[in-house]
Structures are given as C-alpha cells and as structure tokens.
Design a protein around this motif. Structure first.
Motif, mmCIF file in Angstrom:
data_model
loop_
_atom_site.group_PDB
_atom_site.id
_atom_site.type_symbol
_atom_site.label_atom_id
_atom_site.label_comp_id
_atom_site.label_asym_id
_atom_site.label_seq_id
_atom_site.Cartn_x
_atom_site.Cartn_y
_atom_site.Cartn_z
ATOM 1 N N TYR A 20 36.004 34.178 20.571
ATOM 2 C CA TYR A 20 35.013 33.008 20.279
ATOM 3 C C TYR A 20 35.253 31.991 21.346
ATOM 4 N N ALA A 21 36.275 31.348 21.284
ATOM 5 C CA ALA A 21 36.368 30.316 22.211
ATOM 6 C C ALA A 21 36.237 30.690 23.622
ATOM 7 N N GLU A 22 36.663 31.814 24.127
ATOM 8 C CA GLU A 22 36.541 32.219 25.303
ATOM 9 C C GLU A 22 35.006 32.740 25.755
ATOM 10 N N HIS A 23 34.262 33.196 24.772
ATOM 11 C CA HIS A 23 32.857 33.792 25.192
ATOM 12 C C HIS A 23 31.566 32.926 24.658
ATOM 13 N N ARG A 24 31.875 32.086 23.623
ATOM 14 C CA ARG A 24 30.529 31.609 23.052
ATOM 15 C C ARG A 24 30.179 30.551 24.165
ATOM 16 N N PRO A 25 29.037 30.316 24.205
ATOM 17 C CA PRO A 25 28.453 29.122 25.116
ATOM 18 C C PRO A 25 28.707 27.841 24.574
ATOM 19 N N ASP A 26 28.632 26.825 25.525
ATOM 20 C CA ASP A 26 28.525 25.322 25.120
ATOM 21 C C ASP A 26 27.306 25.105 24.972
ATOM 22 N N TYR A 27 26.860 23.958 24.897
ATOM 23 C CA TYR A 27 25.466 23.337 24.315
ATOM 24 C C TYR A 27 24.854 22.548 25.394
ATOM 25 N N ALA A 28 23.559 22.747 25.857
ATOM 26 C CA ALA A 28 22.953 21.934 26.706
ATOM 27 C C ALA A 28 23.093 20.382 26.339
ATOM 28 N N ARG A 29 23.368 19.841 27.127
ATOM 29 C CA ARG A 29 24.055 18.281 27.182
ATOM 30 C C ARG A 29 22.763 17.615 26.969
ATOM 31 N N ALA A 30 21.454 17.918 27.411
ATOM 32 C CA ALA A 30 20.183 17.176 26.960
ATOM 33 C C ALA A 30 19.964 17.444 25.603
ATOM 34 N N ALA A 31 20.214 18.628 25.135
ATOM 35 C CA ALA A 31 20.171 18.579 23.469
ATOM 36 C C ALA A 31 21.239 17.631 22.833
ATOM 37 N N VAL A 32 22.177 17.679 23.234
ATOM 38 C CA VAL A 32 23.190 16.660 22.418
ATOM 39 C C VAL A 32 22.818 15.331 22.635
ATOM 40 N N ARG A 33 22.363 14.720 23.823
ATOM 41 C CA ARG A 33 21.913 13.666 24.085
ATOM 42 C C ARG A 33 20.746 13.280 22.851
ATOM 43 N N GLU A 193 13.651 21.597 21.588
ATOM 44 C CA GLU A 193 14.293 22.743 22.328
ATOM 45 C C GLU A 193 14.523 22.357 23.727
ATOM 46 N N PHE A 194 15.624 22.820 24.250
ATOM 47 C CA PHE A 194 16.252 22.361 25.728
ATOM 48 C C PHE A 194 16.612 23.489 26.283
ATOM 49 N N PRO A 195 16.146 23.917 27.844
ATOM 50 C CA PRO A 195 16.738 25.061 28.368
ATOM 51 C C PRO A 195 18.310 24.727 28.570
#
Length: 259
Positions: A20-33, A193-195
């Motif tokens: 999970y740690a190796e393969h799952r993506p992070d999150y769009a920084r614009a979405a977090v902001r 939603e954010f690209p």
C-alpha cells in the motif's frame, strides 16, 4: 455493502501495508489546499491515515499534523516513513484527542469506512468552532478511453463505484456526512475535483490495483484471475504496453464546516 462486509473490507489493508505504501498515490496538492482553505488554524487531524499518503501531502502546506489509524501494521508503516509525525492508534469512532483540539479533520480514501452515526459526533467533538471536515478520494479519470476500458476489464472489486468521477460524485454527495444528530452541527457540503496523475508501469499499476480492498478479500484464485485479466489488457494497449505512463486521475474533495 452491509456492516459485516464493510468491516471485512476495512480490515483488509494491514497485511498489504508495505505494498500500500509503495503503490498507492499521494493527493493533488491543490485539493489539499482547497480542503484546508476555510480552516480557522493549522492543527490538522489525518483520520484513518493508513500508511501516511495524505499525511505526507499535508506537511507541505505547513500544517501541524497528527495522524490517527486503527490498523497496527498500517500505523507501523506510517511511523517508519514519517517518524517526525505524531501518530496515534485510534479510529474515527474513538479519536484519542481532546475536545476542540484540531482545526480540520481530513480523511484520505477513508471516510467511506467510517460508521458516521458514531464518528460524526466524535469528529464534531474534536473540531474547533468553524473547523473543517473533508474527505479526499483519488479516482481514475475514465474520460480517457483506455482508463474506461481498464475499469470495465477490472471489475467492481478493483475499480469500484467511487473510483471514477461520475461514481464518486454520486456516492459521496451526502452518503458519508455526520449522522446521528451531528449533521445539525455542520453546514452544507461542497464538492470539488482537482487534476492529478500517477506515474506507473503496467506492472506497478497492477500492483496498485492489487491493494484495493475488494481485491484483497478475494479468494486467491479469483484474485489472480482478475489481475491476469488486467495484465493482459494493459499489455495490449499502446498507452500502457511499454515503459512508464501517467495514469490520469482526479482528487475529489467533499468538505463541510463545523458550525
């Protein structure tokens, strides 16, 4: 999904924590902001933090982050990768923090596992006045024809209702907001939603899909048949057959304010 099935799926990630740690993506920084934009202060709880995918992204805007995760294997992986982060064993239904101690509660690909009749009042308890509750989900952008084909070939266990934009909008419009009287403590929900995208190869995309709860709980022969079907599809698409490519994604956010 009934309660028993939900609990089975929610508890399936621990044995696959490293993958999970190796393969799952992070999150769009614009979405977090955007999720944090209305928060009254910098104190952020990453609830159902898993291995810290969202936690790591939250550190970039300078939030003061505490992570809470119920699964000991996922929590251990989070602590290994982010040793400076305060990471606690706990759950959305029993948050080990004092009243009004955070300005925002964020959950990355986790809110659908919460029992919101219990978690809603608990989240309201730890949030400061005007605090923010936001769920973030990474979804595959099936406006790309090959991604739509992948979703069809993969089946709902690997690419479920929340894993494409249209399904995410329908599934999260109001399904996971605080219940059991806590709804009156929150304002109207907002969606955005954010690209986003993730660099993958055919092999690493198969490995990513293998960490989905629906795949993890499959009998082994069904799991291997599903993953073999996905491998064959990717091997025969010009977009994915050779080397690295970008999996087109969106990070969807559902946000409400504590009144």
């Amino acid at each position: 999904m009934d309660q028993e099935e939900r609990l089975l799926h929610a508890s399936s990630f621990g044995p696959a924590a490293v993958e999970y740690a190796e393969h799952r993506p992070d999150y769009a920084r614009a979405a977090v902001r955007w999720a944090l934009e209305p928060a009254p202060g910098p104190r952020v709880l990453d609830l159902g933090a898993g291995t810290g995918k969202l936690t790591a992204t939250l550190l970039a805007p300078g939030a003061r982050v505490v992570a809470v995760e119920p699964d000991p294997a996922m929590l251990a992986e989070l602590r290994r990768s982010l040793p400076a982060v305060r990471a606690l064993r706990g759950s959305a239904e029993a948050i080990p923090l004092p009243d009004a101690s955070v300005d925002a509660v964020l959950a990355g690909n986790a809110m659908h596992w919460f029992d919101m009749t219990v978690a809603g009042p608990e989240i309201a308890r730890v949030l400061a006045p005007s605090g923010i509750l936001a769920g973030l989900w990474n979804v595959m952008d099936d406006r790309a024809e090959w991604v739509a084909g992948l979703a069809r070939v993969s089946g709902s266990a690997a690419v479920g209702p929340r894993d494409t934009p249209t399904g995410w909008r329908a599934e999260t419009a109001d399904a996971h907001l605080p219940g059991n009287g806590a709804a009156a403590l929150f304002g109207s929900p907002e969606q955005a939603e954010f690209p986003h995208g993730q660099r993958r190869t055919a092999d690493s995309l198969v490995a990513t899909l293998a960490t989905r709860a629906g795949v993890l709980v499959m009998p082994e022969h069904e799991r291997e048949a599903t993953l073999d079907r996905i491998r064959a599809f990717l091997a025969n698409r010009p977009e994915t057959a050779r080397g690295e490519f970008t999996l087109p994604m969106l990070t969807g956010v559902l946000r409400v304010r504590r009144l």
